[in-house]
Design an enzyme around this catalytic site. Structure first.
Site, PDB file in Angstrom:
ATOM      1  CD  GLN A 164     -24.979 -30.829  27.867  1.00  0.00           C
ATOM      2  OE1 GLN A 164     -23.990 -31.331  28.377  1.00  0.00           O
ATOM      3  NE2 GLN A 164     -25.243 -29.547  27.954  1.00  0.00           N
TER       4      GLN A 164
ATOM      5  CG  ASP B 113     -23.409 -31.837  35.178  1.00  0.00           C
ATOM      6  OD1 ASP B 113     -22.477 -31.014  35.093  1.00  0.00           O
ATOM      7  OD2 ASP B 113     -24.139 -32.141  34.221  1.00  0.00           O
TER       8      ASP B 113
ATOM      9  CE  LYS C 139     -20.225 -31.526  29.517  1.00  0.00           C
ATOM     10  NZ  LYS C 139     -21.634 -31.735  29.856  1.00  0.00           N
TER      11      LYS C 139
END
Length: 296
Positions: free
Chosen positions: A96, A119, A52
């Site tokens: 995450q 997300d 990322k």
């Protein structure tokens, strides 16, 4: 059989995003800023977050990585989230997953500002998705939609079977594939561990999306001739012959299933790169939303 190349598609989208960022900054706009929170030293998570960060550099984004030891308290993590929520320079951020067991993932997800939840996991964004309202789509399902769209794969009227009902992939994917849109209008069956005859369900699929996290679970005898196969899974299997010490396997037994599929995503190089690029698309969208608000 034809490959659905997620790596090539994600690279093409990155070029499009980079051009938009160039135009944005040329007009005096700010660089999009994506932040990521990484807790602990899980190898797969660390690799994913590093991808990322690298992708942000490729498209001209600013990126911030907040790394914490696995023993960070839930309270301290929530304080970090609050700080990012209130930082006007941060356009979007992700936490995450998975998180250590002493941290409540639901509480963490709900603490994220929905306007920065790139997300797409916050209940507000999932609710808007269900209603067909503009929102940040969950990154992996968004990436799959992009692949099907850009490869011109017909979905309308097709039978779509999804294996796995997680809130990250399976469940939102079932909603997206059934909605009235360009990529959608499928008749969807969402299967899971309690499905009585999983093989029968899979054999009826025109489009089969495997997202259960079990290496090579889907075999050729579960797939009908000419089906479109989307493999979301990625599992590390120990392999002493590899420099890394492991090899990556998807949820689909690629060698044998590819003989029957019309289209299939590989692992790696299929859905994975598209998940990362989806975060970039959502972050750029966040910047555009703020720009519109400021000009109104």
């Amino acid at each position: 059989m034809q490959l659905i190349d997620g790596k090539a598609t994600s690279n093409a989208i990155k070029l499009e995003i980079a051009e938009e960022v160039r135009k944005l900054t040329a007009k005096g706009g700010k660089k999009p800023h994506l932040a990521a929170i990484l807790v602990g030293e899980d190898g797969a998570s660390r690799t994913y977050v590093n991808h990322k960060v690298k992708s942000c550099e490729q498209v001209g984004f600013t990126s911030t990585l907040c790394k914490f030891d696995a023993d960070i308290s839930e309270e301290a993590l929530l304080q970090t989230i609050d700080k990012l929520n209130n930082d006007d320079d941060i356009d979007g951020f992700i936490v995450q997953l998975p998180l250590p067991k002493h941290i409540n993932e639901t509480k963490v997800t709900e603490a994220i500002d929905p306007n920065k939840d790139v997300d797409g996991f916050h209940p507000t964004n999932l609710g808007k998705m269900m209603l067909g309202l503009p929102t940040f789509l969950p990154a992996t399902p968004y990436g799959i939609i992009q692949l099907l769209d850009r490869y011109g794969i017909e979905t309308s009227g097709k039978k779509c079977v999804i294996v796995g009902r997680s809130h990250i992939v399976g469940t939102p994917m079932s909603l997206l594939m059934s909605r009235n849109s360009k990529v959608g209008n499928c008749t969807v069956t969402l299967t899971h561990s309690r499905t009585k005859d999983l093989k029968k369900e899979c054999l009826e699929a025109d489009i089969l999306i495997a997202a259960l996290g079990k290496a090579e679970f889907v075999t050729a005898d579960m797939v009908k001739e000419g089906a479109v196969i989307v493999d979301v899974g990625i599992t590390r299997i120990e392999d002493a012959s590899k420099k890394s010490g492991f090899t990556l396997k998807g949820d689909v037994k690629f060698d044998e299933v590819s003989e029957k599929a019309s289209w299939i995503t590989p692992v790696p190089g299929g859905v994975g790169p598209m998940t990362v690029v989806s975060l970039l698309m959502n972050t750029l969208e966040s910047v555009k939303r703020k720009t519109v608000k400021e000009t109104v």
